[in-house]
Design an enzyme around this catalytic site. Structure first.
Site, mmCIF file in Angstrom:
data_model
loop_
_atom_site.group_PDB
_atom_site.id
_atom_site.type_symbol
_atom_site.label_atom_id
_atom_site.label_comp_id
_atom_site.label_asym_id
_atom_site.label_seq_id
_atom_site.Cartn_x
_atom_site.Cartn_y
_atom_site.Cartn_z
ATOM 1 N N LYS A 18 0.840 -1.213 0.000
ATOM 2 C CA LYS A 18 0.000 0.000 0.000
ATOM 3 C C LYS A 18 0.868 1.255 0.000
ATOM 4 O O LYS A 18 0.605 2.185 -0.749
ATOM 5 C CB LYS A 18 -0.903 0.046 1.251
ATOM 6 C CG LYS A 18 -1.945 -1.056 1.302
ATOM 7 C CD LYS A 18 -2.942 -0.833 2.447
ATOM 8 C CE LYS A 18 -2.317 -0.904 3.836
ATOM 9 N NZ LYS A 18 -1.813 -2.242 4.214
ATOM 10 N N ARG A 46 -9.396 1.376 8.870
ATOM 11 C CA ARG A 46 -9.085 -0.033 9.125
ATOM 12 C C ARG A 46 -10.206 -0.730 9.875
ATOM 13 O O ARG A 46 -10.104 -1.926 10.128
ATOM 14 C CB ARG A 46 -7.813 -0.120 9.955
ATOM 15 C CG ARG A 46 -6.521 -0.273 9.145
ATOM 16 C CD ARG A 46 -5.386 -0.285 10.139
ATOM 17 N NE ARG A 46 -4.184 -0.912 9.696
ATOM 18 C CZ ARG A 46 -3.148 -0.275 9.161
ATOM 19 N NH1 ARG A 46 -3.229 0.998 8.897
ATOM 20 N NH2 ARG A 46 -2.045 -0.922 8.874
ATOM 21 N N ARG A 72 11.663 -6.943 4.986
ATOM 22 C CA ARG A 72 11.656 -5.517 4.690
ATOM 23 C C ARG A 72 12.628 -4.764 5.602
ATOM 24 O O ARG A 72 12.680 -5.011 6.805
ATOM 25 C CB ARG A 72 10.215 -5.042 4.934
ATOM 26 C CG ARG A 72 9.873 -3.694 4.522
ATOM 27 C CD ARG A 72 8.399 -3.598 4.214
ATOM 28 N NE ARG A 72 7.566 -3.471 5.409
ATOM 29 C CZ ARG A 72 6.275 -3.175 5.359
ATOM 30 N NH1 ARG A 72 5.657 -3.018 4.198
ATOM 31 N NH2 ARG A 72 5.576 -3.077 6.459
ATOM 32 N N ARG A 122 11.298 -2.282 10.993
ATOM 33 C CA ARG A 122 10.229 -1.744 11.840
ATOM 34 C C ARG A 122 9.941 -2.752 12.954
ATOM 35 O O ARG A 122 9.889 -3.951 12.694
ATOM 36 C CB ARG A 122 8.958 -1.549 11.002
ATOM 37 C CG ARG A 122 8.916 -0.251 10.253
ATOM 38 C CD ARG A 122 7.800 -0.191 9.240
ATOM 39 N NE ARG A 122 6.483 -0.601 9.758
ATOM 40 C CZ ARG A 122 5.359 -0.505 9.051
ATOM 41 N NH1 ARG A 122 5.373 -0.020 7.829
ATOM 42 N NH2 ARG A 122 4.208 -0.896 9.567
ATOM 43 N N ARG A 140 -0.814 -8.684 13.037
ATOM 44 C CA ARG A 140 -1.373 -7.668 12.133
ATOM 45 C C ARG A 140 -2.241 -8.317 11.053
ATOM 46 O O ARG A 140 -3.274 -7.791 10.673
ATOM 47 C CB ARG A 140 -0.237 -6.859 11.483
ATOM 48 C CG ARG A 140 0.400 -5.875 12.468
ATOM 49 C CD ARG A 140 1.772 -5.423 12.027
ATOM 50 N NE ARG A 140 1.751 -4.612 10.831
ATOM 51 C CZ ARG A 140 2.800 -4.437 10.031
ATOM 52 N NH1 ARG A 140 3.956 -5.017 10.309
ATOM 53 N NH2 ARG A 140 2.698 -3.702 8.952
HETATM 54 P P1 AMP Z 1 0.958 0.821 8.581
HETATM 55 O O1 AMP Z 1 2.219 1.557 8.315
HETATM 56 O O2 AMP Z 1 -0.211 1.334 7.803
HETATM 57 O O3 AMP Z 1 1.119 -0.683 8.480
HETATM 58 O O4 AMP Z 1 0.590 1.111 10.126
HETATM 59 C C1 AMP Z 1 1.447 0.729 11.175
HETATM 60 C C2 AMP Z 1 0.660 0.567 12.474
HETATM 61 O O5 AMP Z 1 0.052 1.807 12.836
HETATM 62 C C3 AMP Z 1 -0.489 -0.431 12.423
HETATM 63 O O6 AMP Z 1 -0.074 -1.766 12.628
HETATM 64 C C4 AMP Z 1 -1.366 0.082 13.564
HETATM 65 O O7 AMP Z 1 -0.845 -0.276 14.829
HETATM 66 C C5 AMP Z 1 -1.237 1.581 13.431
HETATM 67 N N1 AMP Z 1 -2.266 2.141 12.507
HETATM 68 C C6 AMP Z 1 -2.066 2.759 11.301
HETATM 69 N N2 AMP Z 1 -3.241 3.135 10.761
HETATM 70 C C7 AMP Z 1 -4.192 2.743 11.634
HETATM 71 C C8 AMP Z 1 -5.629 2.819 11.646
HETATM 72 N N3 AMP Z 1 -6.302 3.371 10.613
HETATM 73 N N4 AMP Z 1 -6.286 2.296 12.709
HETATM 74 C C9 AMP Z 1 -5.626 1.743 13.755
HETATM 75 N N5 AMP Z 1 -4.291 1.623 13.810
HETATM 76 C C10 AMP Z 1 -3.577 2.120 12.763
#
Ligand code: AMP
Length: 220
Positions: A17, A92, A131, A166, A177
């Site tokens: 994404k 989400r 990654r 990360r 996740r």
């Molecule tokens: P991402 O980089 O989009 O994978 O986001 C990393 C982490 O941030 C996720 O695993 C969640 O812990 C948190 N996060 C990001 N966006 C959201 C969201 N819309 N709702 C809840 N947690 C989020």
């Protein structure tokens, strides 16, 4: 057909994404809104939101809806989305999708398409656990230990800073996740399908192939 410019991306962690959202933002010249990036920045700066979000993020959990909805309202208040936007990682959950719909209705900037990047769990686990990214925030180059290795192990090709993983890309957090994605986030797919906004793109191929699929479906 005119290009669709008010977009969101939905898909499991590691499907690409972030990579695709950056490309879409560059092509359409619209802001890339990544709630993961906003949260990681808040954690680094140790803001009140960052302090609250850190433990949920590190363990692979979801940050509570009310925090996320506040973040997204604040982001849209910047007023730079009149020509479009690409949302990456938000919404989400169903309450987030409902809050977003109300917000965008108020701003008269409704979503034109929710693009689902479709991919199996096995493929995303392989992608995520390998990654790595440059620890220098101004650089942010990304690598994969197997598919896109740096020339010198553990060092960025561009700026020689050390590469880092990360915290939430470790295998246990990735499994959690993915489970969250299947249990909660995948429920927003029927939400957008019912509104005739859901478009599905195969997320398995190379970044170029996936991007070509997105361009075709969104008409740009
Ligand atoms: P991402 O980089 O989009 O994978 O986001 C990393 C982490 O941030 C996720 O695993 C969640 O812990 C948190 N996060 C990001 N966006 C959201 C969201 N819309 N709702 C809840 N947690 C989020």
């Amino acid at each position: 057909m005119a290009a669709l410019t008010r977009l969101l991306l939905v898909g499991p962690p590691g499907v690409g994404k972030g990579t695709q959202a950056k490309r879409i933002a560059d092509s359409l010249r619209v802001p890339h809104i990544s709630t993961g990036d906003i949260l990681r920045d808040a954690v680094k700066r140790a803001t009140p939101v960052g302090l609250k979000a850190k433990e949920f993020m590190d363990s692979g959990g979801l940050v509570p809806d009310e925090v996320m909805i506040g973040i997204i309202e604040e982001r849209f208040a910047a007023g730079d989305c009149a020509k479009g936007y690409i949302l990456d990682g938000f919404p989400r959950t169903t309450p987030q999708a409902e809050a977003l719909e109300r917000l965008l209705e108020r701003l008269k900037l409704p979503i034109e398409a929710a693009i689902q990047l479709d991919c199996s769990d096995a493929v995303v686990v392989e992608r995520i656990t390998g990654r790595r990214s440059c620890s220098n925030k101004a650089c942010q180059a990304t690598y994969h230990v197997e598919f896109l290795p740096p020339k010198n192990a553990g060092k960025c090709d561009r700026c020689s800073s050390p590469l880092e993983q990360r915290t939430d890309d470790a295998l246990d957090a990735v499994k959690k996740r993915l489970e969250k994605f299947h249990r909660e986030t995948s429920r927003i797919l029927p939400y957008y399908e019912a509104r005739k906004l859901l478009l599905v793109v195969d997320g398995k191929g190379t970044p170029d192939q996936v991007f070509a699929g997105i361009r075709r479906i969104a008409g740009f």
